[in-house]
Design an enzyme around this catalytic site. Structure first.
Site, PDB file in Angstrom:
ATOM      1  N   ARG A  44      -7.270  78.204  46.650  1.00 18.00           N
ATOM      2  CA  ARG A  44      -8.137  79.391  46.691  1.00 18.00           C
ATOM      3  C   ARG A  44      -8.106  80.050  48.074  1.00 18.00           C
ATOM      4  O   ARG A  44      -9.116  80.503  48.598  1.00 18.00           O
ATOM      5  CB  ARG A  44      -9.583  79.033  46.343  1.00 18.00           C
ATOM      6  CG  ARG A  44      -9.789  78.627  44.926  1.00 18.00           C
ATOM      7  CD  ARG A  44      -9.478  79.773  43.962  1.00 18.00           C
ATOM      8  NE  ARG A  44      -9.925  79.468  42.621  1.00 18.00           N
ATOM      9  CZ  ARG A  44      -9.261  78.741  41.738  1.00 18.00           C
ATOM     10  NH1 ARG A  44      -8.067  78.241  42.052  1.00 18.00           N
ATOM     11  NH2 ARG A  44      -9.753  78.509  40.546  1.00 18.00           N
ATOM     12  N   SER A  62     -16.344  80.613  39.266  1.00 21.93           N
ATOM     13  CA  SER A  62     -16.811  79.488  40.094  1.00 21.93           C
ATOM     14  C   SER A  62     -17.456  80.053  41.355  1.00 21.93           C
ATOM     15  O   SER A  62     -16.822  80.840  42.067  1.00 21.93           O
ATOM     16  CB  SER A  62     -15.643  78.609  40.519  1.00 21.93           C
ATOM     17  OG  SER A  62     -14.965  78.110  39.399  1.00 21.93           O
ATOM     18  N   GLU A 121     -16.902  80.190  47.004  1.00 19.98           N
ATOM     19  CA  GLU A 121     -15.591  80.727  46.666  1.00 19.98           C
ATOM     20  C   GLU A 121     -15.678  82.251  46.626  1.00 19.98           C
ATOM     21  O   GLU A 121     -14.728  82.949  46.938  1.00 19.98           O
ATOM     22  CB  GLU A 121     -15.161  80.191  45.293  1.00 19.98           C
ATOM     23  CG  GLU A 121     -13.685  80.320  45.041  1.00 19.98           C
ATOM     24  CD  GLU A 121     -13.354  80.718  43.628  1.00 19.98           C
ATOM     25  OE1 GLU A 121     -13.631  81.876  43.254  1.00 19.98           O
ATOM     26  OE2 GLU A 121     -12.794  79.884  42.910  1.00 19.98           O
TER      27      GLU A 121
HETATM   28  N1  EPU Z   1     -18.169  69.319  35.626  1.00 17.26           N
HETATM   29  C1  EPU Z   1     -19.420  68.775  35.436  1.00 17.26           C
HETATM   30  N2  EPU Z   1     -20.433  69.608  35.068  1.00 17.26           N
HETATM   31  C2  EPU Z   1     -20.258  70.918  34.869  1.00 17.26           C
HETATM   32  C3  EPU Z   1     -18.991  71.481  35.068  1.00 17.26           C
HETATM   33  C4  EPU Z   1     -17.946  70.662  35.450  1.00 17.26           C
HETATM   34  O1  EPU Z   1     -19.614  67.580  35.603  1.00 17.26           O
HETATM   35  O2  EPU Z   1     -21.240  71.585  34.532  1.00 17.26           O
HETATM   36  C5  EPU Z   1     -17.052  68.435  36.041  1.00 17.26           C
HETATM   37  C6  EPU Z   1     -16.422  67.669  34.892  1.00 17.26           C
HETATM   38  O3  EPU Z   1     -16.079  66.392  35.384  1.00 17.26           O
HETATM   39  C7  EPU Z   1     -15.157  68.453  34.604  1.00 17.26           C
HETATM   40  C8  EPU Z   1     -14.777  68.885  36.002  1.00 17.26           C
HETATM   41  O4  EPU Z   1     -16.036  69.202  36.612  1.00 17.26           O
HETATM   42  O5  EPU Z   1     -14.158  67.663  34.033  1.00 17.26           O
HETATM   43  C9  EPU Z   1     -13.866  70.076  36.079  1.00 17.26           C
HETATM   44  O6  EPU Z   1     -14.419  71.192  35.370  1.00 17.26           O
HETATM   45  P1  EPU Z   1     -13.498  72.419  34.931  1.00 17.26           P
HETATM   46  O7  EPU Z   1     -12.302  71.945  34.186  1.00 17.26           O
HETATM   47  O8  EPU Z   1     -14.355  73.422  34.260  1.00 17.26           O
HETATM   48  O9  EPU Z   1     -12.942  72.972  36.288  1.00 17.26           O
HETATM   49  P2  EPU Z   1     -13.644  73.315  37.680  1.00 17.26           P
HETATM   50  O10 EPU Z   1     -13.083  72.381  38.674  1.00 17.26           O
HETATM   51  O11 EPU Z   1     -15.109  73.423  37.570  1.00 17.26           O
HETATM   52  C10 EPU Z   1     -11.712  74.918  38.393  1.00 17.26           C
HETATM   53  C11 EPU Z   1     -11.609  76.316  38.917  1.00 17.26           C
HETATM   54  C12 EPU Z   1     -11.808  77.305  37.778  1.00 17.26           C
HETATM   55  C13 EPU Z   1     -10.748  77.054  36.718  1.00 17.26           C
HETATM   56  C14 EPU Z   1     -10.892  75.615  36.230  1.00 17.26           C
HETATM   57  C15 EPU Z   1      -9.834  75.225  35.237  1.00 17.26           C
HETATM   58  C16 EPU Z   1     -12.349  76.165  41.220  1.00 17.26           C
HETATM   59  C17 EPU Z   1     -13.425  76.477  42.200  1.00 17.26           C
HETATM   60  N3  EPU Z   1     -12.584  76.523  39.974  1.00 17.26           N
HETATM   61  O12 EPU Z   1     -13.061  74.769  37.949  1.00 17.26           O
HETATM   62  O13 EPU Z   1     -11.609  78.605  38.292  1.00 17.26           O
HETATM   63  O14 EPU Z   1     -10.907  77.950  35.621  1.00 17.26           O
HETATM   64  O15 EPU Z   1     -10.776  74.711  37.353  1.00 17.26           O
HETATM   65  O16 EPU Z   1      -8.608  75.081  35.887  1.00 17.26           O
HETATM   66  O17 EPU Z   1     -11.316  75.623  41.599  1.00 17.26           O
HETATM   67  C18 EPU Z   1     -12.771  80.412  39.315  1.00 17.26           C
HETATM   68  O18 EPU Z   1     -12.110  80.199  40.315  1.00 17.26           O
HETATM   69  O19 EPU Z   1     -13.614  81.344  39.265  1.00 17.26           O
HETATM   70  C19 EPU Z   1     -12.593  79.561  38.157  1.00 17.26           C
HETATM   71  C20 EPU Z   1     -13.334  79.701  37.053  1.00 17.26           C
END
Ligand code: EPU
Length: 336
Positions: free
Chosen positions: A162, A236, A332
């Site tokens: 990012r 995010s 972010e």
């Molecule tokens: N999780 C929780 N609770 C929640 C949400 C997530 O415990 O309410 C934990 C779970 O363990 C889950 C893990 O977080 O398995 C990862 O969640 P998710 O797959 O939704 O991904 P993220 O790490 O929260 C990142 C990006 C997203 C992107 C997703 C999928 C960042 C800051 N965000 O989110 O990007 O869509 O991976 O690849 O890196 C964005 O940048 O705006 C964005 C949405």
């Protein structure tokens, strides 16, 4: 080009924050941008793309320039790949949809990310195991203070998680006008991300196509991320923090199930959504602002919330996570 004065920016930011800009122009060609910059020498400028990664916390004094440079052009093609040049003002998801329609692969995992093509390299957008930098070739940008046109290849952009040089040392100094991508005709699909694998298995898709991945990603995103057309949000809100193994080991004593993904030998990435959920914020609501019930990393404006109130909530979340886990969450989104 078009001029607006004392205009509400509510339709121009995905958080739907109702803030006022003193003066705004839209431009759809490089020459218009150059003319606008020449007309307003030394005036602080805010370049607006899709407004999907911004949180306005006060009225905007800067001159707002809304980038509407359009066009998607195949500039080179061979049997394996195409080189495509895209106007920075094109909507990102429409570009992804166009590529999928043509059978060009490499960006299908990034379907439905809000924002414009020009904003995408700024923070090296990414989703489901793929980042913008994986298909990026180069970009054209205009230096705001002298209107010179520059090209930045992959190396010059300094992409990271990012991150690009436009979020670091060159922040606020350039307007990205065009971005060039290399897309593949028979690309190796990236299905490694857990949520995609599970979804493909559910659908019995053993040999998925580019379109299958695209549709799967759209369905996954729709199931857990709010649609900015309906609920104001900036995706995010925080980055996923990267911590050293010692920090992880310490947290594991109290939270043995903490999810984490290896970055290198000494560091892991921890999902910020998990940290925020542990602190009980998921689904929290105060007046018109809150934390999305289906995803703790997404702060939302349910209607008439202010940017200042969202930023205050974000800071409370930061403190509570820092108190318990000793981890400083970094936004972010850009706070303005
Ligand atoms: N999780 C929780 N609770 C929640 C949400 C997530 O415990 O309410 C934990 C779970 O363990 C889950 C893990 O977080 O398995 C990862 O969640 P998710 O797959 O939704 O991904 P993220 O790490 O929260 C990142 C990006 C997203 C992107 C997703 C999928 C960042 C800051 N965000 O989110 O990007 O869509 O991976 O690849 O890196 C964005 O940048 O705006 C964005 C949405």
């Amino acid at each position: 080009m078009e001029r607006f004065s004392n205009i509400s920016l509510k339709p121009y930011n995905t958080f739907s924050i109702d803030t006022i800009a003193r003066e705004m122009y839209s431009f759809s060609e490089e020459k218009d941008l150059i003319e606008l910059l020449e007309m307003h020498p030394k005036q602080p400028v805010l370049i607006l793309g899709g407004g999907s990664n911004l949180l306005f916390t006060k009225p905007v004094d800067q001159l707002v320039l809304k980038n509407e440079i359009k066009g998607t052009q195949v500039i080179e093609e061979d049997e394996e790949s195409v080189i495509v040049k895209v106007g920075a003002g094109e909507n990102w998801h429409q570009f992804v949809s166009w590529a999928v329609e043509q059978g060009f692969g490499g960006i299908e995992n990034m379907a439905l990310i809000p924002g414009t093509v020009g904003a995408a390299p700024m923070q090296n957008i990414g989703a489901y195991g793929v980042e913008l930098k994986d298909t990026f070739v180069e970009l054209e940008a205009i230096q705001l203070d002298n209107q010179h046109v520059h090209r930045f290849d992959h190396k010059k952009c300094h992409f990271g998680y990012r991150y690009s040089i436009f979020k670091g040392p060159l922040k606020g100094e350039y307007c990205i006008t065009r971005v060039v991508f290399k897309l593949k005709k028979n690309n190796k699909l990236n299905t490694s991300y857990g949520a995609i694998l599970t979804e493909l298995q559910k659908r019995d898709l053993v040999h998925p196509t580019i379109r299958d991945i695209y549709e799967t990603v759209i369905d996954i995103r729709k199931s857990k991320l709010p649609d900015p057309q309906k609920i104001g949000n900036g995706g995010s809100f925080f980055k996923n923090p990267i911590v050293d193994i010692a920090t992880l080991t310490k947290i594991k004593q109290d939270y043995p199930k903490i999810p984490h993904y290896p970055m290198d030998l000494d560091r892991v990435k921890i999902p910020a959504g998990w940290l925020i959920e542990q602190k009980g914020w998921k689904g929290y609501r105060r007046d018109d602002i809150g934390v999305y019930p289906q995803h703790a990393l997404v702060l939302v404006n349910w209607g008439n919330g202010s940017g200042a109130a969202i930023w205050k909530l974000a800071q409370e979340i930061q403190s509570s996570v820092a108190d318990t886990f000793g981890i400083e969450l970094e936004p972010e989104v850009n706070i303005l």
